[in-house]
Scaffold this motif. Structure first.
Motif, PDB file in Angstrom:
ATOM      1  N   VAL A  25     -10.857  -8.030  10.385  1.00  0.00           N
ATOM      2  CA  VAL A  25      -9.587  -7.402  10.603  1.00  0.00           C
ATOM      3  C   VAL A  25      -9.810  -5.859  10.812  1.00  0.00           C
ATOM      4  O   VAL A  25     -10.641  -5.353  10.037  1.00  0.00           O
ATOM      5  CB  VAL A  25      -8.724  -7.456   9.323  1.00  0.00           C
ATOM      6  N   THR A  26      -9.479  -5.206  11.622  1.00  0.00           N
ATOM      7  CA  THR A  26      -9.522  -3.880  11.911  1.00  0.00           C
ATOM      8  C   THR A  26      -8.278  -3.117  11.765  1.00  0.00           C
ATOM      9  O   THR A  26      -7.374  -3.438  12.634  1.00  0.00           O
ATOM     10  CB  THR A  26      -9.866  -3.629  13.558  1.00  0.00           C
ATOM     11  N   CYS A  27      -7.915  -2.670  10.568  1.00  0.00           N
ATOM     12  CA  CYS A  27      -6.823  -2.176  10.252  1.00  0.00           C
ATOM     13  C   CYS A  27      -7.011  -0.805   9.557  1.00  0.00           C
ATOM     14  O   CYS A  27      -8.052  -0.446   8.881  1.00  0.00           O
ATOM     15  CB  CYS A  27      -5.940  -3.013   9.218  1.00  0.00           C
ATOM     16  N   VAL A  28      -6.208   0.155   9.789  1.00  0.00           N
ATOM     17  CA  VAL A  28      -6.509   1.336   8.817  1.00  0.00           C
ATOM     18  C   VAL A  28      -5.348   2.276   8.562  1.00  0.00           C
ATOM     19  O   VAL A  28      -4.195   2.062   9.137  1.00  0.00           O
ATOM     20  CB  VAL A  28      -7.288   2.123   9.868  1.00  0.00           C
ATOM     21  N   GLY A 477       2.819   1.974  -3.661  1.00  0.00           N
ATOM     22  CA  GLY A 477       3.632   1.954  -2.549  1.00  0.00           C
ATOM     23  C   GLY A 477       2.910   1.386  -1.228  1.00  0.00           C
ATOM     24  O   GLY A 477       3.368   1.424  -0.294  1.00  0.00           O
ATOM     25  N   ASN A 478       1.531   1.050  -1.521  1.00  0.00           N
ATOM     26  CA  ASN A 478       0.940   0.639  -0.245  1.00  0.00           C
ATOM     27  C   ASN A 478       1.381  -0.471   0.391  1.00  0.00           C
ATOM     28  O   ASN A 478       1.671  -1.400  -0.290  1.00  0.00           O
ATOM     29  CB  ASN A 478      -0.819   0.941  -0.470  1.00  0.00           C
ATOM     30  N   HIS A 479       1.372  -0.647   1.721  1.00  0.00           N
ATOM     31  CA  HIS A 479       1.509  -1.859   2.522  1.00  0.00           C
ATOM     32  C   HIS A 479       0.317  -2.751   2.549  1.00  0.00           C
ATOM     33  O   HIS A 479      -0.824  -2.315   2.271  1.00  0.00           O
ATOM     34  CB  HIS A 479       2.174  -1.521   3.871  1.00  0.00           C
ATOM     35  N   GLY A 529      -5.320  -4.560   3.170  1.00  0.00           N
ATOM     36  CA  GLY A 529      -4.358  -3.422   2.916  1.00  0.00           C
ATOM     37  C   GLY A 529      -4.066  -2.508   3.937  1.00  0.00           C
ATOM     38  O   GLY A 529      -5.031  -2.329   5.010  1.00  0.00           O
ATOM     39  N   LEU A 530      -2.911  -2.039   3.880  1.00  0.00           N
ATOM     40  CA  LEU A 530      -2.416  -1.128   5.162  1.00  0.00           C
ATOM     41  C   LEU A 530      -2.324   0.302   4.867  1.00  0.00           C
ATOM     42  O   LEU A 530      -1.802   1.321   5.723  1.00  0.00           O
ATOM     43  CB  LEU A 530      -1.196  -1.617   5.827  1.00  0.00           C
ATOM     44  N   GLY A 531      -2.517   0.641   3.333  1.00  0.00           N
ATOM     45  CA  GLY A 531      -2.120   2.139   3.302  1.00  0.00           C
ATOM     46  C   GLY A 531      -0.691   2.202   3.319  1.00  0.00           C
ATOM     47  O   GLY A 531       0.195   1.492   3.149  1.00  0.00           O
ATOM     48  N   GLN A 532      -0.361   3.502   3.752  1.00  0.00           N
ATOM     49  CA  GLN A 532       1.045   3.946   3.991  1.00  0.00           C
ATOM     50  C   GLN A 532       1.683   3.347   5.382  1.00  0.00           C
ATOM     51  O   GLN A 532       2.884   3.715   5.811  1.00  0.00           O
ATOM     52  CB  GLN A 532       1.273   5.338   3.933  1.00  0.00           C
TER      53      GLN A 532
END
Length: 568
Positions: A25-28, A477-479, A529-532
């Motif tokens: 997964v490339t997510c940031v 509150g992270n997505h 995890g997606l952070g904000q």
């Protein structure tokens, strides 16, 4: 892993320091602000809820004056949705008292009722087991019927349970041909030949017979110690190829993984050279570890020496326990992590490409684990910030270690290392909540979102004691995004698929797969995890079959299902 004395014949009284094509997964995160924030400032808290949630299992390790080596081994845990109701259930393997010959109290399966409550369904499911001492647990859908099956290793061989889809499981061991023999440790399912059927890899430990256990320790002083594994020969691991008809065939020798020098404890899978074929890493005890690179033709090449992942920074073999393959630094290449004995560092090998790794243990900030004895481990996103953190469960193998060392203890606390996003970690164990202050004898561990709140929880199987279920109470509150794969040509649960999730212009690599850690299996649902970031810009999945599909603009903080029938 088990250490402490050579046989009296060899040396009485001596002491020893040791004592898939993957779904990436490339997510940031949306900017670098969160990544640059000091990890200790991030709110994170884990609480032990095992008793509150109805999990009253107690592990039997059979500790006796005879100091039989198996007593130190512990057992594993599997976190998997066995009844397909959307809630992750828990299976705990159990030991036995081999010295007295007392039958094992039996393994236990808890059904997650969906209300932060678990119910013991072992008898109805039929998985209490018949082996004398159960150790490793593996989960996978061997027949692609949509229900996860269960393999339980142990001292004396393994058991394969087929999931009937009605809440019961049937012992398929004899028909399937995967009983094995000897001292089985960890196991894992993966599709090494990408034919759409999950194969089984089994690590085995030592050539050892509890009925002819040598005397190790100080006979003159009148006390025994657990024997050093260097007193025994290793045994080769096993690779079973799935025939697709409910049976397996042992292809260990033909595949090139039957190395008799191995003393295997942990095993993990991952495409370390990005060629689309799943590779194998085995953590061995006091002999070099193994990295088997998949040649894509049903065989593997031992690339350990060339890759530099068999020894510590000084070229010495360590007491490898648990292991993980994951991309901790977000460069798109899978790295390797191994837990080791007390007064040995847990090794982190960074993948620099071209089948080459560098030891970044010290530069990554993992030196605080020096006195701990690590077993189960998981690289997972504990705070949903888009980077992989490290959990290690600890516990010594010598119950009276205090007699020999003022620095070491039998019961130990776990460690949590938060990823700073710059290639370094920070030890936040002391600030990670009351669950990380519990002194216990940790062995197997797994992660899963047990209450489906979008935060990954930790399950620890202890030796001779109750498990710890660490509920993640993080409130930052992270997505997040949870991905469930549905294979059609590929295996049913998409084990070995590579997924790329993009958001905020950065990337991280993840895997669809449940194996790794020590004797244990984690949730097959891929958690990112997606952070904000509330939205994923683009998600791409590369299936083991070679099919590929891309989705754009996906809302976060929810679960999505990716079906291979929609792929090209």
């Amino acid at each position: 892993m088990i250490v402490l004395a050579r046989t009296e014949l060899a040396s009485t009284g001596s002491r020893h320091r040791r004592g898939a094509r993957l779904a990436a997964v490339t997510c940031v995160l949306i900017g670098a602000a969160l990544i640059q924030l000091d990890a200790t400032e991030l709110p994170i808290r884990f609480v032990n809820v095992a008793a509150d949630w109805g999990i009253d299992f107690t592990h039997e390790n059979g500790a006796s004056p005879d100091k039989i080596m198996v007593e130190t081994f512990g057992s594993g845990v599997a976190a998997f949705d066995y009844d397909n109701d959307g809630w992750v259930d828990l299976f705990f393997a159990n030991g036995a008292n081999l010295s007295s010959g007392t039958p094992s109290p039996g393994n236990v399966l808890y059904r997650n009722t969906g209300g932060r409550r678990f119910v013991d369904v072992t008898r109805q499911a039929g998985v209490a087991g018949t082996r004398r001492f159960a150790t490793g647990v593996a989960v996978g859908d061997i027949d692609n019927d949509g229900f996860l099956d269960l393999y339980v290793g142990g001292y004396g061989g393994g058991l394969l349970y087929r999931n009937n889809g009605d809440g019961t499981l049937t012992d398929l061991t004899t028909r399937a041909g995967v009983a094995g023999k000897g001292w089985i440790s960890s196991a894992g399912f993966f599709d090494f030949n990408r034919d759409g059927h999950l194969d089984l890899y089994v690590t085995r430990y030592l050539e050892y017979d509890v009925d002819h256990d040598p005397y190790c320790g100080h006979r003159r002083e009148g006390y025994r110690m657990y024997c050093d594994p260097r007193n025994f020969d290793g045994v080769p691991d096993l690779l079973y190829r799935n025939n697709g008809d409910g049976t397996f065939v042992d292809v260990s020798a033909a595949a090139g993984i039957a190395n008799p020098a191995g003393k295997g404890l942990g095993v993990a899978f991952g495409d370390v050279n990005n060629d689309g074929w799943p590779d194998i890493y085995v953590a061995n005890d006091l002999v070099r570890n193994f990295l088997y690179v998949n040649n894509g033709d049903g065989t593997f090449t031992d690339a350990t020496y060339a890759a530099g992942v068999g020894y510590d920074e000084n070229g010495k073999p360590q007491a490898g326990m648990g292991t993980e393959i994951a991309d901790y630094d977000g460069d798109g290449r899978l790295d390797i992590f191994v837990t080791n004995f007390s007064e040995e560092l847990n090794e982190l090998y960074r993948n620099v490409g071209d089948r080459d790794f560098e030891d970044t243990t010290r530069t990554a900030g993992l030196e605080s684990a020096w006195l701990s004895l690590g077993f189960g481990t998981k690289l997972f996103d504990a705070n949903n910030d888009g980077t992989l953190d490290i959990h290690v469960t600890n516990g010594h193998v010598i119950d009276n270690i205090a007699l020999y060392s003022q620095k070491l203890s039998y019961k130990q606390t776990d460690q949590l290392f938060l990823n700073r996003g710059d290639g370094r970690f920070v030890d936040v164990s002391a600030e990670a909540g009351p669950a990380f202050r519990i002194e216990h004898v940790g062995r197997g561990s797994a992660v899963a979102d047990l209450d489906n709140d979008g935060q990954l929880d930790i399950i620890v199987a202890n030796s001779s004691g109750a498990p710890i279920v660490m509920r993640n109470d993080e409130q930052n509150g992270n997505h997040w995004l949870r991905v469930v794969a549905r294979g059609r040509v590929s295996n049913r649960f998409g084990v070995g698929a590579r997924v790329v999730v993009e958001c905020g212009g950065r990337q991280q690599v993840r895997e669809i797969g449940a194996a790794g850690s020590y004797l244990s299996t984690s949730d097959l649902r891929l958690h990112v995890g997606l952070g904000q970031n509330a939205t994923v810009d683009r998600l791409t999945i590369q299936w083991p079959s070679g099919k590929r599909q891309t989705l754009g603009r996906i809302a976060g903080s929810r679960q999505i299902v990716l079906d291979e029938q929609d792929a090209q």
